[in-house]
Design an enzyme around this catalytic site. Structure first.
Site, PDB file in Angstrom:
ATOM      1  N   HIS A 104      18.370  12.270  12.106  1.00  0.00           N
ATOM      2  CA  HIS A 104      19.388  12.795  11.202  1.00  0.00           C
ATOM      3  C   HIS A 104      20.295  11.667  10.756  1.00  0.00           C
ATOM      4  O   HIS A 104      20.769  10.911  11.593  1.00  0.00           O
ATOM      5  CB  HIS A 104      20.206  13.867  11.930  1.00  0.00           C
ATOM      6  CG  HIS A 104      21.292  14.435  11.072  1.00  0.00           C
ATOM      7  ND1 HIS A 104      21.026  15.294  10.034  1.00  0.00           N
ATOM      8  CD2 HIS A 104      22.632  14.255  11.091  1.00  0.00           C
ATOM      9  CE1 HIS A 104      22.165  15.618   9.451  1.00  0.00           C
ATOM     10  NE2 HIS A 104      23.151  15.004  10.066  1.00  0.00           N
ATOM     11  N   GLU A 110     -20.236  -9.801  -7.933  1.00  0.00           N
ATOM     12  CA  GLU A 110     -19.007  -9.416  -8.644  1.00  0.00           C
ATOM     13  C   GLU A 110     -18.987 -10.084 -10.009  1.00  0.00           C
ATOM     14  O   GLU A 110     -19.185 -11.286 -10.120  1.00  0.00           O
ATOM     15  CB  GLU A 110     -17.774  -9.811  -7.821  1.00  0.00           C
ATOM     16  CG  GLU A 110     -16.443  -9.612  -8.517  1.00  0.00           C
ATOM     17  CD  GLU A 110     -16.190  -8.189  -8.984  1.00  0.00           C
ATOM     18  OE1 GLU A 110     -16.118  -7.287  -8.138  1.00  0.00           O
ATOM     19  OE2 GLU A 110     -16.072  -7.973 -10.214  1.00  0.00           O
TER      20      GLU A 110
END
Ligand SMILES: Cc1cc2nc3c(=O)[nH]c(=O)nc-3n(C[C@H](O)[C@H](O)[C@H](O)COP(=O)(O)OP(=O)(O)OC[C@H]3O[C@@H](n4cnc5c(N)ncnc54)[C@H](O)[C@@H]3O)c2cc1C
Length: 459
Positions: free
Chosen positions: A438, A32
């Site tokens: 709901h 890296e």
């Protein structure tokens, strides 16, 4: 020369091929060149979403009067403290990667830039490494468009914009894709006077109706110039001067900051691929076959560097696929992507999975299309939604869902109902079999499915 079972270049999605194989006893070298964690952690998804969530709170606060909520004073963000908190969080997270690798005797973490010397040899910090398999997950980086004068100005890319601790009074954003819009939206929510300069249209790869709705709603709250041609950028007396022709009219714009988020380029130029037979396409992205194999045996590539999908979730999928097929099943199988979703974390949010209507037309597929507005739902009533909708595209003959698009509150969450459905090859009927809570946002999807069902029955 050191030999490994696996060499991984890049610590974004590439990490899917580091710890998992090491736990099976494979010796892994991971290389890296920057801080560990890749773009998403250090300068992409994570810091941007940490910035955008508070920006969303600011936006809600700004529109709170419609809910009969008045703040005694205008909400103020401590931008410096916010950016410092974000940077500390991602830096701490990144710093936690190395100690974990150091504890693992099968992983060698090598900081530095990897360069291929030949098809199977890599050089890093003067050391030469070989491996049975090499995985290139080196990603991409912001690229500036070719605008006269731009290169000699101190403009920001997303990288700098996510670390800037001082909120500019004004900012020009060049670009109409998700990074430009997300960061411009956030800066604007915290109080910068932001102008968006977009070459053609915003979110040009979204379904046309979604992009139209986005432009309409976003332009109500932001200064947006579409169809712009930027002639020149200058910087003098701490001010950016941008000469632009917008809809045929010449304009000179000024701002304290300039954010350029108008494209990315692959990191292939840093890899010494000219010393190998790894093939790239005309834009520089690595060519792979359906096994994610490059044109060199035992060299694989994944993630942004393929130029295929540009998401952390897609590179994760590819990395997990490679680990599973090569090290668990040990069977050469082609990658089969389920529908790859994405979201744009602006206000309003946008999310997509599957095909756009334009794609279905181009592919001559017989489809039905329905839209259901947020306002036509109980939760939309509670939220006083006056824009936004879910759009559902289904195959006419079978009712199979081919695409779903959402624009509005929490679109990035709402879309998951369709991601699962499409991954399981589901139909409009499947959407209507379950009980929805709901009142909840997924009821908007159910209402769209009801409309689709009606249309399918009458066709
Ligand atoms: C501002 C911003 C916001 C984003 N938001 C989202 C989001 O919300 N959701 C989402 O899914 N995606 C998002 N993305 C995209 C996402 O970050 C990328 O798609 C993803 O990180 C790609 O992963 P990768 O592993 O392919 O590459 P990267 O994560 O870029 O990793 C590649 C690594 O390789 C290293 N490297 C390159 N060349 C070499 C070399 N020669 N030697 C050694 N190391 C090398 C690089 O330093 C880098 O660390 C965002 C991107 C940006 C910029």
């Amino acid at each position: 020369m050191k030999h490994y079972d696996i060499i991984v270049i890049g610590t974004g999605g590439g990490t899917k091929l580091v710890t998992p194989p090491s736990k099976l006893g494979y010796k892994v070298a991971v290389i890296e060149k920057e801080t560990p964690g890749g773009t998403c952690l250090n300068r992409g998804c994570i810091p941007s979403k940490m910035l955008i969530y508070p920006a969303e709170i600011m936006t809600l606060a700004e529109h709170s009067e419609k809910f009969q909520i008045r703040f005694p004073e205008k909400p103020q963000a401590d931008f410096k403290a916010l950016i410092e908190r974000i940077s500390k969080t991602v830096d701490d997270e990144s710093a936690s990667i190395l100690p974990a690798y150091e504890k693992n005797p099968n992983i060698d973490y090598i900081p530095g830039t990897a360069r291929f010397l030949s098809n199977d040899t890599i050089s890093v910090n003067g050391e030469t490494l070989t491996a049975d398999r090499i995985f290139i997950a080196a990603g991409a980086r912001p690229a500036a468009p070719n605008i006269p004068g731009l290169e000699s100005t101190p403009y920001m890319t997303s990288r700098e914009a996510l670390r800037r601790t001082e909120l500019p009074k004004s900012m020009i954003v060049i670009g109409g894709g998700f990074i430009a819009l997300e960061l411009g939206f956030a800066y604007s929510a915290f109080g910068s006077d932001v102008t968006f300069l977009v070459r053609n249209r915003m979110l040009k790869n979204e379904d046309r109706e979604i992009a139209d709705e986005f432009e309409r709603v976003f332009s109500e709250n932001h200064r947006v110039l579409l169809h712009t041609d930027i002639q020149k950028v200058e910087y003098s007396n701490n001010t950016f001067l941008v000469d632009v022709v917008a809809d045929g009219k010449p304009l000179r714009l000024e701002s304290e900051a300039l954010l350029v988020a108008a494209g990315i380029r692959p990191n292939t130029d840093l890899l010494g691929l000219e010393n190998t037979d790894v093939q790239t396409d005309e834009r520089g992205y690595i060519r792979v076959n359906e096994y994610l194999e490059t044109s060199v045996p035992n060299v694989y590539a994944l993630g942004d560097i393929l130029g295929r999908y540009f998401y952390r979730h897609s590179v994760n999928f590819e990395g997990e696929f490679l680990f599973r097929t090569l090290y668990q099943e040990k069977k050469r199988s082609p990658i089969e992507y389920p529908p790859v979703p994405h979201a744009v974390f602006t206000h309003p949010q946008v999310a997509k999975v599957g095909k756009t209507e334009e794609e279905l037309i181009a592919e001559k597929i017989d489809y039905i299309s329905v839209k259901n507005p947020y306002s036509a739902s109980a939760t939309g009533m509670a939220r006083l939604s006056d824009s936004g909708f879910i759009k559902l595209l289904a195959e006419k003959k079978t009712g199979r869902v081919l695409g779903a698009h959402a624009i509005g509150d929490e679109a990035s969450n709402v879309i998951h109902l369709f991601i699962l459905l499409m991954t399981m090859n589901g139909t409009v009927d499947d959407l209507l079999r379950m009980i929805y809570i709901h009142p909840s946002l997924p009821e908007i999807a159910r209402n769209a499915a009801r409309k689709a069902k009606e249309l399918l029955q009458t066709n």
